[in-house]
Design an enzyme around this catalytic site. Sequence first.
Site, PDB file in Angstrom:
ATOM      1  N   ASP A 108      -1.002 -32.536 -39.414  1.00 30.31           N
ATOM      2  CA  ASP A 108      -2.116 -33.471 -39.357  1.00 30.31           C
ATOM      3  C   ASP A 108      -1.751 -34.651 -38.449  1.00 30.31           C
ATOM      4  O   ASP A 108      -0.815 -35.394 -38.743  1.00 30.31           O
ATOM      5  CB  ASP A 108      -2.413 -33.975 -40.776  1.00 30.31           C
ATOM      6  N   ASP A 109      -2.458 -34.808 -37.327  1.00 27.73           N
ATOM      7  CA  ASP A 109      -2.291 -35.964 -36.422  1.00 27.73           C
ATOM      8  C   ASP A 109      -0.995 -35.938 -35.621  1.00 27.73           C
ATOM      9  O   ASP A 109      -0.566 -36.978 -35.117  1.00 27.73           O
ATOM     10  CB  ASP A 109      -2.348 -37.289 -37.194  1.00 27.73           C
ATOM     11  N   CYS A 114     -10.149 -34.845 -37.581  1.00 34.75           N
ATOM     12  CA  CYS A 114      -9.803 -33.795 -38.548  1.00 34.75           C
ATOM     13  C   CYS A 114     -10.953 -32.849 -38.876  1.00 34.75           C
ATOM     14  O   CYS A 114     -10.848 -31.634 -38.666  1.00 34.75           O
ATOM     15  CB  CYS A 114      -9.293 -34.434 -39.845  1.00 34.75           C
ATOM     16  N   HIS A 124      -0.301 -37.686 -41.068  1.00 32.08           N
ATOM     17  CA  HIS A 124      -1.418 -38.632 -41.208  1.00 32.08           C
ATOM     18  C   HIS A 124      -0.924 -39.881 -41.936  1.00 32.08           C
ATOM     19  O   HIS A 124      -0.124 -39.809 -42.861  1.00 32.08           O
ATOM     20  CB  HIS A 124      -2.532 -37.958 -42.012  1.00 32.08           C
ATOM     21  N   ASP A 164      -3.845 -30.457 -35.627  1.00 35.65           N
ATOM     22  CA  ASP A 164      -5.313 -30.407 -35.592  1.00 35.65           C
ATOM     23  C   ASP A 164      -5.887 -31.201 -34.427  1.00 35.65           C
ATOM     24  O   ASP A 164      -6.992 -30.936 -33.962  1.00 35.65           O
ATOM     25  CB  ASP A 164      -5.930 -30.855 -36.929  1.00 35.65           C
ATOM     26  N   HIS A 165      -5.157 -32.196 -33.918  1.00 38.82           N
ATOM     27  CA  HIS A 165      -5.557 -32.978 -32.738  1.00 38.82           C
ATOM     28  C   HIS A 165      -4.396 -33.881 -32.368  1.00 38.82           C
ATOM     29  O   HIS A 165      -3.308 -33.793 -32.944  1.00 38.82           O
ATOM     30  CB  HIS A 165      -6.835 -33.786 -32.994  1.00 38.82           C
ATOM     31  N   HIS A 179     -10.211 -30.851 -46.327  1.00 44.02           N
ATOM     32  CA  HIS A 179     -11.049 -31.873 -45.669  1.00 44.02           C
ATOM     33  C   HIS A 179     -12.335 -31.319 -45.075  1.00 44.02           C
ATOM     34  O   HIS A 179     -12.831 -31.797 -44.058  1.00 44.02           O
ATOM     35  CB  HIS A 179     -10.256 -32.623 -44.595  1.00 44.02           C
ATOM     36  N   LYS A 239      -6.072 -39.697 -30.822  1.00 48.09           N
ATOM     37  CA  LYS A 239      -7.010 -39.341 -31.884  1.00 48.09           C
ATOM     38  C   LYS A 239      -8.312 -40.130 -31.759  1.00 48.09           C
ATOM     39  O   LYS A 239      -8.298 -41.335 -31.500  1.00 48.09           O
ATOM     40  CB  LYS A 239      -6.338 -39.631 -33.228  1.00 48.09           C
TER      41      LYS A 239
END
Length: 583
Positions: A42-43, A82, A297, A349-350, A143, A370
């Site tokens: 995540d992130d 996300c 995150h 995810d990004h 999410h 992000k």
Amino acid sequence: MLLMDNTSLRVFAGLLVLFQSSLCDTHSDPDFRPNFVLMMVDDLGIGDLGCYGNDTIRTPNIDRLAASGVKLTHHISAAPLCTPSRTAFMTGRYALRAGLGSTGRVQVILFLAGSGGLPPNETTFAKLLQKQGYTTGIVGKWHLGVNCERRNDHCHHPNNHGFDFFYGLPFTFFNDCQPGEGKDVLVDLQEMLWKISVLVALAFLTLLLVRAVGLMQIRLTLVVFLAALSLLSFSLWFVPFELLRTWNCIIMRNGEVVEQPLNPETLNARLMSEAEQFVERHRDGPFLLFLSFAHVHTPLFVSERFAGKSKHGLYGDNVEEVDWMVGRMMETIERLGLSEKTLTYFTSDHGGHIEDPQRGGWNGIYRGGKAMGGWEGGIRVPGIFHWPGHLTAGRQVNEPTSLMDVFPTVVKLAGGALPEKRILDGHDLMPLLEGKTSRSQHEFMFHYCGMYLNAVRWHPQDSDSIFKVHFFTPNFSPAGAVGCYDTGVCVCHGEFVTYHDPPLVFELLRDPSESLPLTPETEPRVTEVLKCVRRAVEDHRRTHTPMENQLTWKHTLWKPWLQPCCGTFPFCSCSENSTHLSL
């Protein structure tokens, strides 16, 4: 000594080649179906990993995965946030096709008790693999919503989207989950509601005092009305926002809430234990596991054994813990003898969140991060495929690929059929991964900021060039910054963006940092690029079907009747026994 003549040698060599090719082409056998372990951080920034150029954060396990697998250098997330990114990953389609693109400030799901989420009629790769006899599981972050109309209808829940097993966070790990880390959700609205509740309370107390001392004749009904209004305004602020840790920060096992609020100190140990147990339970396969890490995150949290170990502070500690978790999963696969039977994939995810430089990721040479629409730093992500005996170790693919490509890739390898009445935006990656083709099927990629088409990437069929056209860009703040530091994250509408006429054009092979827009003087093909991209946009928009927007205020705001709860609402509180777990 046994000697062979030339004819015998040629026959032997031919048989050897056939044998080797049979090993490498096992997936073409309709009876062979690999297992899948898909890992998503995540992130995570693409520049956070050693195999992508970082020399201060230690990621030996991920680096080893890349060295013994196939590394993608032009791997693109379908969105820089996300919820839309994960929607596209799950469905192989741009998020706006599922109604999960924002038109305003609400860009992701904000409340677990909202009614928005991944629509039940969407087809995920997990649903299609279930039809092929796979056991499917997700451990970690979801999410993408939970309920639609009732507390336990679970219309958006992973179990309703093709996953036989779910353990983890139906929401995400955010600041409110960690006491002392501040607030994340609609902070300005919280402040406004607090001020209103204070003003109404002061008005009530003033009238009550005036009536008590007899300065004025005030009707009791007015006092009662103000008392009720004061209680209501206080409740509108306190219940959904001050109790947000209880409402959003929970752990579910399938449809049951097992911890509320969650304990971050043991979270990683529990996620790893559940992931390993899933693989062990289903070692005879076939299975698909989506290991969706809660790291990195913000707020950052780390297990004790990794605290203070990195040269890059707490963020580096988090990345190094993720690397260890990846290594532990790979050890489990190897220990069970599943290495050559399991396709493993690793990504983010990004891009990293750069507005918090002490706690956010590094996106390498790429501009932005992000939530910054089509800027490369928010959507260029790591991509690693690992499958011993099937994919050549050390191969590097520099062609444009997408997280959406995972959908058709795993479905085809599982022997499934792709949906015929549903537009897919991803493509099967196996020809690229195996080296059977050197060209990506993505001629155009469309980069959205919410529901708004922000940029388009064009890889002309007759050229190695990769052009990127930006129709608008987020307004960075303060002036001169490379990020939206005043607002914390960039948004995609109104005064927060600048439209460009003509659009900005970059050539990513020569200028991967998107620092120098092309002009007709510096690039004779600019006019052709804009013409071809506009035509592609028109064709792309004709494929859109109107969908109900899942990120409106109506779907986003907290609804108590939808709140997952492990007790009797509103007294939701429980904890999971995890004293035996450790990392």
